[in-house]
Design a protein around this motif. Structure first.
Motif, PDB file in Angstrom:
ATOM      1  N   ALA A   1      -2.579  11.249   1.904  1.00  0.00           N
ATOM      2  CA  ALA A   1      -3.524  10.489   1.079  1.00  0.00           C
ATOM      3  C   ALA A   1      -3.025   9.070   0.877  1.00  0.00           C
ATOM      4  O   ALA A   1      -1.825   8.797   1.000  1.00  0.00           O
ATOM      5  CB  ALA A   1      -3.670  11.166  -0.294  1.00  0.00           C
ATOM      6  N   THR A   2      -3.976   8.179   0.596  1.00  0.00           N
ATOM      7  CA  THR A   2      -3.628   6.810   0.180  1.00  0.00           C
ATOM      8  C   THR A   2      -3.805   6.746  -1.330  1.00  0.00           C
ATOM      9  O   THR A   2      -4.867   7.100  -1.843  1.00  0.00           O
ATOM     10  CB  THR A   2      -4.547   5.794   0.872  1.00  0.00           C
ATOM     11  N   VAL A   3      -2.746   6.326  -2.006  1.00  0.00           N
ATOM     12  CA  VAL A   3      -2.759   6.333  -3.472  1.00  0.00           C
ATOM     13  C   VAL A   3      -3.440   5.057  -3.957  1.00  0.00           C
ATOM     14  O   VAL A   3      -3.285   3.999  -3.344  1.00  0.00           O
ATOM     15  CB  VAL A   3      -1.300   6.410  -3.991  1.00  0.00           C
ATOM     16  N   ASP A   4      -4.179   5.146  -5.070  1.00  0.00           N
ATOM     17  CA  ASP A   4      -4.831   3.960  -5.644  1.00  0.00           C
ATOM     18  C   ASP A   4      -3.759   3.058  -6.252  1.00  0.00           C
ATOM     19  O   ASP A   4      -3.213   3.358  -7.305  1.00  0.00           O
ATOM     20  CB  ASP A   4      -5.853   4.398  -6.712  1.00  0.00           C
ATOM     21  N   ARG A   5      -3.490   1.960  -5.558  1.00  0.00           N
ATOM     22  CA  ARG A   5      -2.385   1.085  -5.955  1.00  0.00           C
ATOM     23  C   ARG A   5      -2.592   0.446  -7.330  1.00  0.00           C
ATOM     24  O   ARG A   5      -1.632   0.146  -8.039  1.00  0.00           O
ATOM     25  CB  ARG A   5      -2.251  -0.009  -4.885  1.00  0.00           C
TER      26      ARG A   5
ATOM     27  N   THR B   1       0.867  -1.177   0.000  1.00  0.00           N
ATOM     28  CA  THR B   1       0.000   0.000   0.000  1.00  0.00           C
ATOM     29  C   THR B   1       0.904   1.228   0.000  1.00  0.00           C
ATOM     30  O   THR B   1       1.917   1.259   0.701  1.00  0.00           O
ATOM     31  CB  THR B   1      -0.881   0.004   1.265  1.00  0.00           C
ATOM     32  N   VAL B   2       0.576   2.215  -0.822  1.00  0.00           N
ATOM     33  CA  VAL B   2       1.438   3.397  -0.959  1.00  0.00           C
ATOM     34  C   VAL B   2       0.685   4.620  -0.465  1.00  0.00           C
ATOM     35  O   VAL B   2      -0.478   4.822  -0.830  1.00  0.00           O
ATOM     36  CB  VAL B   2       1.859   3.591  -2.433  1.00  0.00           C
ATOM     37  N   LYS B   3       1.341   5.404   0.386  1.00  0.00           N
ATOM     38  CA  LYS B   3       0.719   6.635   0.902  1.00  0.00           C
ATOM     39  C   LYS B   3       1.585   7.838   0.587  1.00  0.00           C
ATOM     40  O   LYS B   3       2.817   7.739   0.589  1.00  0.00           O
ATOM     41  CB  LYS B   3       0.511   6.519   2.414  1.00  0.00           C
ATOM     42  N   GLN B   4       0.893   8.941   0.329  1.00  0.00           N
ATOM     43  CA  GLN B   4       1.588  10.216   0.172  1.00  0.00           C
ATOM     44  C   GLN B   4       1.698  10.837   1.558  1.00  0.00           C
ATOM     45  O   GLN B   4       0.696  10.900   2.293  1.00  0.00           O
ATOM     46  CB  GLN B   4       0.764  11.100  -0.756  1.00  0.00           C
ATOM     47  N   VAL B   5       2.915  11.260   1.929  1.00  0.00           N
ATOM     48  CA  VAL B   5       3.164  11.718   3.294  1.00  0.00           C
ATOM     49  C   VAL B   5       3.801  13.109   3.256  1.00  0.00           C
ATOM     50  O   VAL B   5       4.686  13.364   2.426  1.00  0.00           O
ATOM     51  CB  VAL B   5       4.098  10.717   4.024  1.00  0.00           C
TER      52      VAL B   5
ATOM     53  N   VAL C   1       0.235  11.551   7.170  1.00  0.00           N
ATOM     54  CA  VAL C   1      -0.291  11.032   5.901  1.00  0.00           C
ATOM     55  C   VAL C   1      -1.254  12.042   5.270  1.00  0.00           C
ATOM     56  O   VAL C   1      -2.150  12.575   5.935  1.00  0.00           O
ATOM     57  CB  VAL C   1      -1.002   9.678   6.131  1.00  0.00           C
TER      58      VAL C   1
END
Ligand code: CTP
Ligand code: MG
Length: 233
Positions: free
Chosen positions: A156-160, A144-148, A154
């Protein structure tokens, strides 16, 4: 045994190998560090030379190691060795300048992806030959990839599902790569791949399936993984 390259091949492969390997920890330049008793660059060049479409291989070596790299690779395959630059992009540009115009397909391949198989070289080249001006091998992203933000919070959580990890060799029509490098305003930019330059020039970049074996040897654990991969048939 010294590999023979295909004199009727339509592919040149550039192998930037001039980096220091800071993240691998203390030791010599990364491309000359040993994996199973042989330098990473030897592993990389041997696999590139085994790809049937390859006519020319140009290695960008650390400037202090040019003669050593020539001697090291002479028994592996006929290779042109040039001096790399301070940034990867400069090393690629210098290697590209050694490719004659009549070779229409140019692949750029990191020495650090030492175990990328000949089949991957061929599949990238085939996609360029088939009409794509720029081709990159990719794998799905498993984490899971997040923009920090800078504060560690955090954003946002990026759409993987829309993300891919990008490998080398990356393949280009010769003219497309040459134009992108010529247009790159800052030769010392820290752009981490060549497709990035080509994208900036508005060229469509096509994905093909990458290979687990093409992992980039970056940190000490990667050497352990690569050593294990060598034992996998
Ligand atoms: N490279 C290069 N010239 C540079 C920097 C990098 O030819 N000035 C090459 C490296 O030798 C490597 C590839 O580009 O094969 C990818 O770079 P990277 O994995 O970052 O290797 P290093 O720069 O050597 O490692 P580090 O960033 O940890 O120092
Ligand atoms: Mg680097």
């Amino acid at each position: 045994m010294t590999a023979q390259l295909n004199p009727r091949g339509d592919v040149a492969v550039l192998v930037p190998a001039a980096g220091a390997g800071i993240r691998l920890g203390p030791g010599g330049p990364k491309a000359l560090r040993l994996l199973d008793g042989e330098p990473l660059l030897v592993h990389a060049v041997r696999r590139v030379a085994a790809a049937p479409s390859v006519r020319l291989i140009v290695v960008a070596a650390p400037s202090a190691e040019i003669d050593a790299v020539r001697a090291l690779l002479a028994p592996i395959a006929p290779v042109t060795v040039v001096a790399g630059g301070a940034e990867r992009q400069e090393s690629v540009a210098t290697a590209l300048a050694a490719v004659p115009d009549e070779i229409e397909i140019v692949l750029v391949h990191d020495a650090a992806r030492a175990l990328a198989p000949p089949e991957l070289v061929e599949s990238v080249a085939a996609a360029v030959r088939g009409g794509s001006p720029a081709v990159i091998p990719v794998l799905p992203v498993v984490d899971t990839v997040k923009q920090v933000g800078r504060d560690g919070i955090v954003l946002a959580t990026v759409d993987r599902s829309a993300l891919r990890s990008v490998q080398t060799p990356q393949g280009f029509r010769h003219k497309v790569l040459a134009a992108a490098h010529a247009a790159a305003s800052d030769p010392t930019s820290t752009m981490t791949d060549d497709a990035g330059l080509v994208e900036r020039a508005g060229v469509e970049v096509t994905c093909v399936p990458g290979s687990e074996r093409a992992l980039k040897i970056t940190r000490p654990l990667d050497l352990v993984l690569a050593e294990a991969l060598l034992r996998v048939p």
